[in-house]
Design a protein around this motif. Structure first.
Motif, PDB file in Angstrom:
ATOM      1  N   ASN A   1       0.851  -1.184   0.000  1.00  0.00           N
ATOM      2  CA  ASN A   1       0.000   0.000   0.000  1.00  0.00           C
ATOM      3  C   ASN A   1       0.888   1.236   0.000  1.00  0.00           C
ATOM      4  O   ASN A   1       1.354   1.683   1.041  1.00  0.00           O
ATOM      5  CB  ASN A   1      -0.918  -0.016   1.227  1.00  0.00           C
ATOM      6  CG  ASN A   1      -2.029   0.978   1.107  1.00  0.00           C
ATOM      7  OD1 ASN A   1      -2.057   1.774   0.182  1.00  0.00           O
ATOM      8  ND2 ASN A   1      -2.939   0.945   2.047  1.00  0.00           N
ATOM      9  N   SER A   2       1.142   1.789  -1.173  1.00  0.00           N
ATOM     10  CA  SER A   2       2.029   2.937  -1.286  1.00  0.00           C
ATOM     11  C   SER A   2       1.291   4.254  -1.098  1.00  0.00           C
ATOM     12  O   SER A   2       1.917   5.294  -0.926  1.00  0.00           O
ATOM     13  CB  SER A   2       2.693   2.940  -2.665  1.00  0.00           C
ATOM     14  OG  SER A   2       1.702   3.028  -3.663  1.00  0.00           O
ATOM     15  N   ARG A   3      -0.021   4.256  -1.124  1.00  0.00           N
ATOM     16  CA  ARG A   3      -0.787   5.500  -1.049  1.00  0.00           C
ATOM     17  C   ARG A   3      -1.230   5.859   0.356  1.00  0.00           C
ATOM     18  O   ARG A   3      -1.677   6.965   0.596  1.00  0.00           O
ATOM     19  CB  ARG A   3      -2.015   5.405  -1.940  1.00  0.00           C
ATOM     20  CG  ARG A   3      -1.643   5.202  -3.382  1.00  0.00           C
ATOM     21  CD  ARG A   3      -2.875   5.007  -4.209  1.00  0.00           C
ATOM     22  NE  ARG A   3      -2.499   4.490  -5.498  1.00  0.00           N
ATOM     23  CZ  ARG A   3      -3.056   4.871  -6.616  1.00  0.00           C
ATOM     24  NH1 ARG A   3      -4.023   5.738  -6.605  1.00  0.00           N
ATOM     25  NH2 ARG A   3      -2.667   4.362  -7.754  1.00  0.00           N
ATOM     26  N   LEU A   4      -1.116   4.931   1.275  1.00  0.00           N
ATOM     27  CA  LEU A   4      -1.598   5.169   2.629  1.00  0.00           C
ATOM     28  C   LEU A   4      -0.622   6.073   3.371  1.00  0.00           C
ATOM     29  O   LEU A   4       0.489   5.711   3.664  1.00  0.00           O
ATOM     30  CB  LEU A   4      -1.748   3.850   3.384  1.00  0.00           C
ATOM     31  CG  LEU A   4      -2.319   3.962   4.784  1.00  0.00           C
ATOM     32  CD1 LEU A   4      -3.728   4.524   4.752  1.00  0.00           C
ATOM     33  CD2 LEU A   4      -2.310   2.618   5.466  1.00  0.00           C
ATOM     34  N   ARG A   5      -1.039   7.290   3.685  1.00  0.00           N
ATOM     35  CA  ARG A   5      -0.191   8.248   4.383  1.00  0.00           C
ATOM     36  C   ARG A   5      -0.902   8.803   5.612  1.00  0.00           C
ATOM     37  O   ARG A   5      -0.678   9.932   6.001  1.00  0.00           O
ATOM     38  CB  ARG A   5       0.184   9.407   3.461  1.00  0.00           C
ATOM     39  CG  ARG A   5       0.907   9.002   2.221  1.00  0.00           C
ATOM     40  CD  ARG A   5       2.361   8.768   2.503  1.00  0.00           C
ATOM     41  NE  ARG A   5       3.039   8.498   1.252  1.00  0.00           N
ATOM     42  CZ  ARG A   5       3.942   7.580   1.098  1.00  0.00           C
ATOM     43  NH1 ARG A   5       4.291   6.839   2.111  1.00  0.00           N
ATOM     44  NH2 ARG A   5       4.518   7.369  -0.055  1.00  0.00           N
TER      45      ARG A   5
ATOM     46  N   LYS B   1       8.392   5.702  10.237  1.00  0.00           N
ATOM     47  CA  LYS B   1       9.363   4.751   9.722  1.00  0.00           C
ATOM     48  C   LYS B   1       8.984   3.313  10.034  1.00  0.00           C
ATOM     49  O   LYS B   1       9.251   2.420   9.258  1.00  0.00           O
ATOM     50  CB  LYS B   1      10.735   5.039  10.330  1.00  0.00           C
ATOM     51  CG  LYS B   1      11.374   6.293   9.830  1.00  0.00           C
ATOM     52  CD  LYS B   1      12.823   6.349  10.199  1.00  0.00           C
ATOM     53  CE  LYS B   1      13.001   6.725  11.632  1.00  0.00           C
ATOM     54  NZ  LYS B   1      14.403   6.996  11.985  1.00  0.00           N
ATOM     55  N   LEU B   2       8.380   3.092  11.172  1.00  0.00           N
ATOM     56  CA  LEU B   2       8.128   1.724  11.615  1.00  0.00           C
ATOM     57  C   LEU B   2       6.785   1.169  11.176  1.00  0.00           C
ATOM     58  O   LEU B   2       6.477   0.018  11.443  1.00  0.00           O
ATOM     59  CB  LEU B   2       8.244   1.655  13.139  1.00  0.00           C
ATOM     60  CG  LEU B   2       9.594   2.092  13.692  1.00  0.00           C
ATOM     61  CD1 LEU B   2       9.592   2.035  15.198  1.00  0.00           C
ATOM     62  CD2 LEU B   2      10.709   1.241  13.126  1.00  0.00           C
ATOM     63  N   LYS B   3       5.982   1.958  10.492  1.00  0.00           N
ATOM     64  CA  LYS B   3       4.674   1.484  10.043  1.00  0.00           C
ATOM     65  C   LYS B   3       4.850   0.605   8.813  1.00  0.00           C
ATOM     66  O   LYS B   3       5.563   0.947   7.887  1.00  0.00           O
ATOM     67  CB  LYS B   3       3.784   2.672   9.699  1.00  0.00           C
ATOM     68  CG  LYS B   3       2.377   2.254   9.365  1.00  0.00           C
ATOM     69  CD  LYS B   3       1.503   3.466   9.275  1.00  0.00           C
ATOM     70  CE  LYS B   3       0.072   3.172   8.989  1.00  0.00           C
ATOM     71  NZ  LYS B   3      -0.284   1.897   8.499  1.00  0.00           N
TER      72      LYS B   3
END
Length: 129
Positions: A58-62, A67-69
């Motif tokens: 999931n590259s869109r989840l912000r 760092k650790l998520k």
């Protein structure tokens, strides 16, 4: 200093510089070919089948940047495959299509083993003498 001699020296230096450029170009080309060959040998082919459990990148989840998520969500179950590298995933009754570049196999260990504890007491000083 003679102008013709200086002109000849200048031409020799220019030819030498051109040879150095050509050598650098050839070395760069060889390096790129070697790097491509190494990269192609180390690519792992992903093959998924219906029923496999996978994780989704999931590259869109912000929502919570950190760092650790973990950037992987899941596990999801593959319910359908297409010949062009896209898969239909299913989770909680929801189905959606994703590309195989965003998937990796989920290795789960469903068996929980027994943990055995042993207590190590220090030796009795009377028994040592």
């Amino acid at each position: 200093m003679d102008m013709t001699l200086a002109g000849e020296k200048r031409l020799l230096k220019l030819n030498e510089l051109e040879e150095l450029r050509y050598d650098a170009y050839e070395n760069s080309k060889l390096y790129k070919e070697r790097t491509k060959r190494w990269h192609d040998q180390h690519i792992r082919n992903k093959s998924f089948k219906v029923g496999d459990k996978v994780l989704l990148f999931n590259s869109r989840l912000r929502l919570f940047p950190g760092k650790l998520k973990s950037k992987w969500s899941g596990p999801f179950t593959i319910s359908k495959t297409t010949p062009y590298g896209s898969f239909e995933l299913e989770a909680n009754g929801n189905k959606f299509m994703v590309n195989d570049h965003r998937l990796k196999l989920y290795h789960c260990n469903d068996q929980i083993g027994m943990i055995e504890c042993m207590r190590l007491d220090p030796p009795d000083p009377k028994s040592l003498s």
